[in-house]
Design an enzyme around this catalytic site. Structure first.
Site, mmCIF file in Angstrom:
data_model
loop_
_atom_site.group_PDB
_atom_site.id
_atom_site.type_symbol
_atom_site.label_atom_id
_atom_site.label_comp_id
_atom_site.label_asym_id
_atom_site.label_seq_id
_atom_site.Cartn_x
_atom_site.Cartn_y
_atom_site.Cartn_z
ATOM 1 N N ARG A 36 0.836 -1.216 0.000
ATOM 2 C CA ARG A 36 0.000 0.000 0.000
ATOM 3 C C ARG A 36 0.863 1.255 0.000
ATOM 4 O O ARG A 36 0.663 2.166 -0.822
ATOM 5 C CB ARG A 36 -0.906 -0.039 1.227
ATOM 6 C CG ARG A 36 -1.961 1.053 1.290
ATOM 7 C CD ARG A 36 -2.783 0.871 2.557
ATOM 8 N NE ARG A 36 -4.032 1.581 2.534
ATOM 9 C CZ ARG A 36 -4.999 1.430 3.426
ATOM 10 N NH1 ARG A 36 -4.824 0.569 4.420
ATOM 11 N NH2 ARG A 36 -6.112 2.131 3.347
ATOM 12 N N ARG A 67 -19.372 -29.464 11.348
ATOM 13 C CA ARG A 67 -20.245 -29.290 10.179
ATOM 14 C C ARG A 67 -19.686 -29.995 8.950
ATOM 15 O O ARG A 67 -20.438 -30.552 8.142
ATOM 16 C CB ARG A 67 -20.434 -27.796 9.900
ATOM 17 C CG ARG A 67 -21.509 -27.484 8.880
ATOM 18 C CD ARG A 67 -21.885 -26.013 8.917
ATOM 19 N NE ARG A 67 -20.796 -25.112 8.584
ATOM 20 C CZ ARG A 67 -20.190 -24.318 9.440
ATOM 21 N NH1 ARG A 67 -20.551 -24.315 10.720
ATOM 22 N NH2 ARG A 67 -19.217 -23.511 9.058
ATOM 23 N N GLU A 150 -7.015 -16.997 4.106
ATOM 24 C CA GLU A 150 -7.973 -16.602 3.075
ATOM 25 C C GLU A 150 -7.949 -15.085 2.929
ATOM 26 O O GLU A 150 -8.078 -14.355 3.914
ATOM 27 C CB GLU A 150 -9.387 -17.057 3.436
ATOM 28 C CG GLU A 150 -10.401 -16.677 2.359
ATOM 29 C CD GLU A 150 -11.831 -17.008 2.731
ATOM 30 O OE1 GLU A 150 -12.467 -17.772 1.998
ATOM 31 O OE2 GLU A 150 -12.299 -16.490 3.766
ATOM 32 N N ALA A 162 -22.260 -7.308 1.069
ATOM 33 C CA ALA A 162 -21.944 -8.555 1.763
ATOM 34 C C ALA A 162 -22.170 -8.422 3.269
ATOM 35 O O ALA A 162 -22.611 -9.382 3.919
ATOM 36 C CB ALA A 162 -20.495 -8.957 1.481
ATOM 37 N N HIS A 166 -24.802 -10.700 5.252
ATOM 38 C CA HIS A 166 -24.371 -11.526 6.379
ATOM 39 C C HIS A 166 -25.276 -11.308 7.587
ATOM 40 O O HIS A 166 -25.653 -12.274 8.266
ATOM 41 C CB HIS A 166 -22.927 -11.188 6.745
ATOM 42 C CG HIS A 166 -22.424 -11.923 7.952
ATOM 43 N ND1 HIS A 166 -22.067 -13.252 7.917
ATOM 44 C CD2 HIS A 166 -22.242 -11.514 9.245
ATOM 45 C CE1 HIS A 166 -21.681 -13.633 9.123
ATOM 46 N NE2 HIS A 166 -21.786 -12.596 9.939
#
Length: 208
Positions: A36, A67, A150, A162, A166
């Site tokens: 940056r 899960r 990620e 998003a 969510h």
């Protein structure tokens, strides 16, 4: 006494396991900060608007292990669950999401394990984002571990959508009313159109 010893050892191993992901996040955040600042110096402009990181809590990790019916041994968890550590990078323009992803991917000590382009190919619900799974070496006192992180790269408009999506899915769990899902998809299309218009405006300004 033996049980308490085993429990303490298990806690120590889990704490060390999660600590490695925390260090991996630190490594990636440092790389992003350098990219940056260097880009701003060279071009008087930054493709990165803001950065947010998160590390799964132990409970969240256990829930995902169950899960996915994943065996509860740490090497298998590391191999199969790659979003224990996550970083979200928000950009102003769609073009910047790809520019940043390319800059990060070119880091020689990073290995890109997986790329999913939900910008070019949005999810059915309208979700748009660029996902990268990168593996970064973490140098500890007695060994080096390679930890997956990620990295989600999206525009401000995509990130806003998003975040709202969510919250809605958190409230309704998986039972979101059909009309609400349709409205979310409609708003996602509006956000994508906004990104397109901003991109064209940028091109017009650049040509002046």
């Amino acid at each position: 006494m033996e049980f308490r010893h085993r429990l303490r050892e298990a806690q120590r191993q889990i704490s060390g396991f999660l600590m490695e992901y925390k260090f991996a996040l630190d490594e990636i955040e440092t790389k992003i900060s350098i990219l940056r600042e260097e880009f701003e110096l060279a071009h008087e402009y930054s493709p990165i608007e803001h950065v947010k990181s998160r590390l799964k809590t132990l409970q969240s990790l256990v829930d995902k292990v169950d899960r996915l019916d994943c065996p509860r041994d740490l090497p298998t968890i590391r191999e199969r669950i790659r979003d224990i550590a996550g970083i979200r990078v928000s950009c102003v323009f769609v073009e910047d999401t790809y520019r940043f992803a390319k800059m990060l991917s070119q880091q020689h000590d990073l290995t890109v394990l997986e790329t999913k382009d939900y910008i070019a190919r949005p999810k059915p619900n309208g979700y748009r984002s660029l996902h990268l799974i990168v593996e970064v070496p973490v140098f500890l006192s007695d060994r080096t571990v390679h930890v997956p992180v990620e990295v989600q790269v999206r525009t401000i408009a995509m990130d806003f959508w998003a975040s709202v999506e969510h919250q809605i899915y958190y409230k309704y769990r998986t039972d979101v009313p059909g009309e609400l899902s349709a409205k979310l998809a409609e708003v996602a299309a509006t956000a994508a159109d906004l990104d397109s218009q901003m991109g064209r405006l940028r091109e017009e300004i650049g040509s002046l």
